[in-house]
Write an enzyme that holds these catalytic residues in place. Structure first.
Site, PDB file in Angstrom:
ATOM      1  N   GLY A  38       0.801  -1.227   0.000  1.00  0.00           N
ATOM      2  CA  GLY A  38       0.000   0.000   0.000  1.00  0.00           C
ATOM      3  C   GLY A  38       0.831   1.272   0.000  1.00  0.00           C
ATOM      4  O   GLY A  38       1.977   1.306  -0.455  1.00  0.00           O
ATOM      5  N   HIS A 455      23.789   4.473  30.203  1.00  0.00           N
ATOM      6  CA  HIS A 455      24.583   5.685  29.961  1.00  0.00           C
ATOM      7  C   HIS A 455      25.761   5.350  29.051  1.00  0.00           C
ATOM      8  O   HIS A 455      26.357   4.297  29.207  1.00  0.00           O
ATOM      9  CB  HIS A 455      25.112   6.212  31.300  1.00  0.00           C
TER      10      HIS A 455
HETATM   11  P1  FAD Z   1      -2.942   1.983   2.334  1.00  0.00           P
HETATM   12  O1  FAD Z   1      -1.537   1.845   2.761  1.00  0.00           O
HETATM   13  O2  FAD Z   1      -3.358   3.239   1.654  1.00  0.00           O
HETATM   14  O3  FAD Z   1      -3.281   0.740   1.411  1.00  0.00           O
HETATM   15  C1  FAD Z   1      -4.496   0.639   0.748  1.00  0.00           C
HETATM   16  C2  FAD Z   1      -4.324  -0.282  -0.430  1.00  0.00           C
HETATM   17  O4  FAD Z   1      -5.607  -0.545  -0.980  1.00  0.00           O
HETATM   18  C3  FAD Z   1      -3.492   0.313  -1.557  1.00  0.00           C
HETATM   19  O5  FAD Z   1      -2.443  -0.559  -1.875  1.00  0.00           O
HETATM   20  C4  FAD Z   1      -4.478   0.445  -2.721  1.00  0.00           C
HETATM   21  O6  FAD Z   1      -3.863   0.165  -3.978  1.00  0.00           O
HETATM   22  C5  FAD Z   1      -5.493  -0.634  -2.386  1.00  0.00           C
HETATM   23  N1  FAD Z   1      -6.821  -0.384  -2.966  1.00  0.00           N
HETATM   24  C6  FAD Z   1      -7.514   0.769  -3.003  1.00  0.00           C
HETATM   25  N2  FAD Z   1      -8.733   0.574  -3.551  1.00  0.00           N
HETATM   26  C7  FAD Z   1      -8.796  -0.736  -3.869  1.00  0.00           C
HETATM   27  C8  FAD Z   1      -9.806  -1.552  -4.443  1.00  0.00           C
HETATM   28  N3  FAD Z   1     -10.986  -1.063  -4.781  1.00  0.00           N
HETATM   29  N4  FAD Z   1      -9.533  -2.864  -4.656  1.00  0.00           N
HETATM   30  C9  FAD Z   1      -8.318  -3.384  -4.306  1.00  0.00           C
HETATM   31  N5  FAD Z   1      -7.341  -2.660  -3.754  1.00  0.00           N
HETATM   32  C10 FAD Z   1      -7.585  -1.357  -3.517  1.00  0.00           C
HETATM   33  N6  FAD Z   1       2.515   6.453   8.643  1.00  0.00           N
HETATM   34  C11 FAD Z   1       3.311   6.093   9.678  1.00  0.00           C
HETATM   35  O7  FAD Z   1       2.839   5.419  10.598  1.00  0.00           O
HETATM   36  N7  FAD Z   1       4.633   6.464   9.707  1.00  0.00           N
HETATM   37  C12 FAD Z   1       5.185   7.206   8.726  1.00  0.00           C
HETATM   38  O8  FAD Z   1       6.369   7.524   8.784  1.00  0.00           O
HETATM   39  C13 FAD Z   1       4.371   7.597   7.629  1.00  0.00           C
HETATM   40  N8  FAD Z   1       4.878   8.323   6.626  1.00  0.00           N
HETATM   41  C14 FAD Z   1       4.079   8.681   5.573  1.00  0.00           C
HETATM   42  C15 FAD Z   1       4.612   9.452   4.552  1.00  0.00           C
HETATM   43  C16 FAD Z   1       3.818   9.828   3.486  1.00  0.00           C
HETATM   44  C17 FAD Z   1       4.410  10.674   2.376  1.00  0.00           C
HETATM   45  C18 FAD Z   1       2.462   9.412   3.426  1.00  0.00           C
HETATM   46  C19 FAD Z   1       1.585   9.785   2.254  1.00  0.00           C
HETATM   47  C20 FAD Z   1       1.918   8.637   4.434  1.00  0.00           C
HETATM   48  C21 FAD Z   1       2.718   8.273   5.523  1.00  0.00           C
HETATM   49  N9  FAD Z   1       2.208   7.513   6.575  1.00  0.00           N
HETATM   50  C22 FAD Z   1       3.012   7.183   7.629  1.00  0.00           C
HETATM   51  C23 FAD Z   1       0.806   7.077   6.585  1.00  0.00           C
HETATM   52  C24 FAD Z   1       0.697   5.590   6.184  1.00  0.00           C
HETATM   53  O9  FAD Z   1       1.291   5.401   4.928  1.00  0.00           O
HETATM   54  C25 FAD Z   1      -0.780   5.197   6.136  1.00  0.00           C
HETATM   55  O10 FAD Z   1      -1.373   5.506   7.377  1.00  0.00           O
HETATM   56  C26 FAD Z   1      -0.928   3.706   5.867  1.00  0.00           C
HETATM   57  O11 FAD Z   1      -0.358   3.339   4.637  1.00  0.00           O
HETATM   58  C27 FAD Z   1      -2.416   3.317   5.864  1.00  0.00           C
HETATM   59  O12 FAD Z   1      -2.508   1.951   5.639  1.00  0.00           O
HETATM   60  P2  FAD Z   1      -3.838   1.294   5.022  1.00  0.00           P
HETATM   61  O13 FAD Z   1      -3.594  -0.171   5.038  1.00  0.00           O
HETATM   62  O14 FAD Z   1      -5.017   1.814   5.714  1.00  0.00           O
HETATM   63  O15 FAD Z   1      -3.952   1.838   3.543  1.00  0.00           O
END
Ligand code: FAD
Length: 476
Positions: A38, A455
């Site tokens: 993701g 430390h």
């Molecule tokens: P996502 O990681 O968004 O995954 C969702 C997945 O669903 C994606 O792969 C997408 O392709 C798939 N998808 C979407 N729709 C469909 C569909 N209809 N059918 C099938 N697949 C689908 N968080 C931290 O904790 N630490 C950090 O240092 C951090 N740094 C970040 C830096 C940046 C630049 C960004 C943008 C975010 C950062 N985050 C960080 C936030 C973190 O990336 C997200 O909170 C996390 O990825 C959320 O996970 P998720 O599983 O909810 O969704």
């Protein structure tokens, strides 16, 4: 209980839910339209930290003389190789997730999932592929995407999202960053270290204007950004922008003035080679067909769940970023919610707690927090005390040459109960784990102060500030 579970989306929420459900004996199908991992693995946590590390190495080399190290010749960044390194790390991690899914017998389907009439779950593959997917329980973990607004349409060249900027071929000489939240501040740190002239534009009155970030941390970070020549324009918004031959021109002004035709005396025109728009995220619920289910959405399209991660539809759970900012949009929150949803989808009765979620911001210096800020504690009616110790008083910080920052505890003076910890400084994002454990297990500041810390380490600052909070400072 043996059940068929479908998980939609393979970010940290989705793949963790799939693995846990499989471990609990379910037959699991994980549907992902893009890459495993993701946003976290492909566009977020890991790639940004890989690039930030490259930028930090560059800065360390430039400052080598301060450490008595002479570098012969010039030191310069090679963006193509930095991006290559970042991509290699991402690929290694993707393979790791694929192996984990295989090991647990999760079947991974590459395709786009959506609900159709009657709530039927369909997986669309390739141009025309369309397969129904049977499931007793569904866990929706489809995440979020960069929020795009019509005033600043992403073109991937001059107006960039956080996705685009991770793969740009060259370091821009100058960069406007719209939004001084976590993503904006991390990229400001990265590109300033890489040599860009960075201007950060933030509509509110501080950088990192998040409820979970103590105002003192924002102040310290802003001071350090200023030292690094990052211009922070607070109480300012981008009113309009337009491409120029060399990049982009943006008119900025106070948030109230709204349009570029407002009072000119309050407006300023910025020129830069590129502009990063990091003003928030949008839910990936638009084409999901949730209207064919009983899943409820809020007015911005984020999925509403209760604390067992159940949606309005009793067979559908939702986790991670798709639940929006009213929950916490972090990878470790998505992963924690995943474990709750997987158990509950299979007959469990767990609830998700958000009180001791640590937040980490990878700026220079780093910022990390857990629990209540001083303002939140006072709003909740605590007659709390706040204690602070400066990073520069720590021997290890001096040895490392990283002395900016502070540790702050918020505690209840009567009981010594720890209510919150707010760190700015080197490796704050590692140090916060101890504070999270302390809060989770109900430690008092005395417990923390009496814990022997090694430390010389940066972790000594935790004992030092806790000792101060318990009225028995060790030094000073
Ligand atoms: P996502 O990681 O968004 O995954 C969702 C997945 O669903 C994606 O792969 C997408 O392709 C798939 N998808 C979407 N729709 C469909 C569909 N209809 N059918 C099938 N697949 C689908 N968080 C931290 O904790 N630490 C950090 O240092 C951090 N740094 C970040 C830096 C940046 C630049 C960004 C943008 C975010 C950062 N985050 C960080 C936030 C973190 O990336 C997200 O909170 C996390 O990825 C959320 O996970 P998720 O599983 O909810 O969704």
């Amino acid at each position: 209980m043996s059940r068929k579970v479908a998980v939609l989306g393979a970010g940290p929420g989705g793949y963790m839910a799939a693995v846990r459900a499989a471990r609990l004996g379910a037959e699991v199908t994980l549907v992902e339209e893009g890459n495993l991992g993701g946003v976290c693995l492909n566009w977020g946590c890991i790639p940004t930290k890989a690039m930030l590390t490259s930028a930090e190495v560059l800065e360390k080399c430039r400052e080598a003389a301060q450490f008595g190290v002479e570098i012969q010749g010039s030191v310069s960044p090679d963006m193509a190789r930095m991006v290559e390194r970042k991509d290699r790390i991402v690929q290694t991690q993707i393979k790791g997730i694929a192996g984990l899914l295989k090991q647990h017998g999760v079947s991974h389907v590459q395709g786009r999932a959506s609900f159709e009439q009657g709530g039927e779950l369909i997986v669309h593959t390739g141009e025309v592929g369309r397969e129904p997917l049977e499931a007793d329980r569904i866990i929706v973990a489809v995440g979020s995407s960069p929020l795009s607004v019509p005033a600043f349409p992403f073109d991937g060249r001059r107006i960039l999202s956080s996705d685009h900027i991770l793969s740009i071929p060259e370091i821009p000489e100058s960069l406007i960053i719209v939004g001084g939240g976590v993503v904006g501040c991390e990229f400001a740190t990265m590109f300033s270290r890489l040599g860009s002239k960075v201007t950060l534009v933030e509509a509110l009155d501080r950088v990192l204007p998040l409820p979970s970030v103590d105002e003192d941390c924002s102040k310290v970070l802003q001071r350090e950004m200023k030292k690094k020549k990052i211009a922070c324009l607070l109480n300012t918004t981008v009113l309009s922008c337009q491409p120029t031959e060399k990049g982009i021109e943006a008119v900025v002004g106070p948030p109230g003035s709204r349009s570029a035709s407002g009072p000119k005396s309050q407006q300023e025109t910025l020129q830069a080679q590129a502009m990063l728009v990091s003003i928030g995220r949008a839910p990936n619920t638009r084409d999901l067909g949730l209207e064919w289910t009983d899943v409820g959405l809020d007015d911005k399209g984020w999925i509403i769940t209760d604390e067992s991660m159940q949606t309005g539809d009793e067979t559908i759970f939702a986790i991670g970023d798709v639940c929006g900012p009213s929950r916490i949009m972090l990878a470790h929150v998505a992963a924690a919610e995943a474990l709750i949803a997987a158990e509950n989808a299979l007959g469990g009765n767990l609830v998700m707690g958000y009180d001791t979620v640590p937040g980490c911001i990878f700026t220079a210096p780093e910022v990390a927090n857990v629990g209540l800020t001083e303002a939140q504690a006072r709003d909740k009616g605590f007659d709390c005390r706040a204690d602070t110790v400066q990073v520069r008083t720590m021997g290890k910080a001096q040895a490392m040459g990283e002395i900016a920052g502070q540790a702050k505890t918020i505690s209840d003076p009567a009981s010594g109960r720890l209510l919150g910890v707010h760190l700015v400084g080197p490796h704050a994002t590692e140090l916060i784990a101890e504070a999270a454990l302390a809060l989770k297990t109900g430690c008092s500041v005395q417990d923390l102060a009496e814990t022997i810390h090694p430390h010389p380490t940066l972790s000594e600052i935790m004992a030092e500030v806790a000792a101060k909070a318990s009225g028995r400072p060790l030094h000073g």
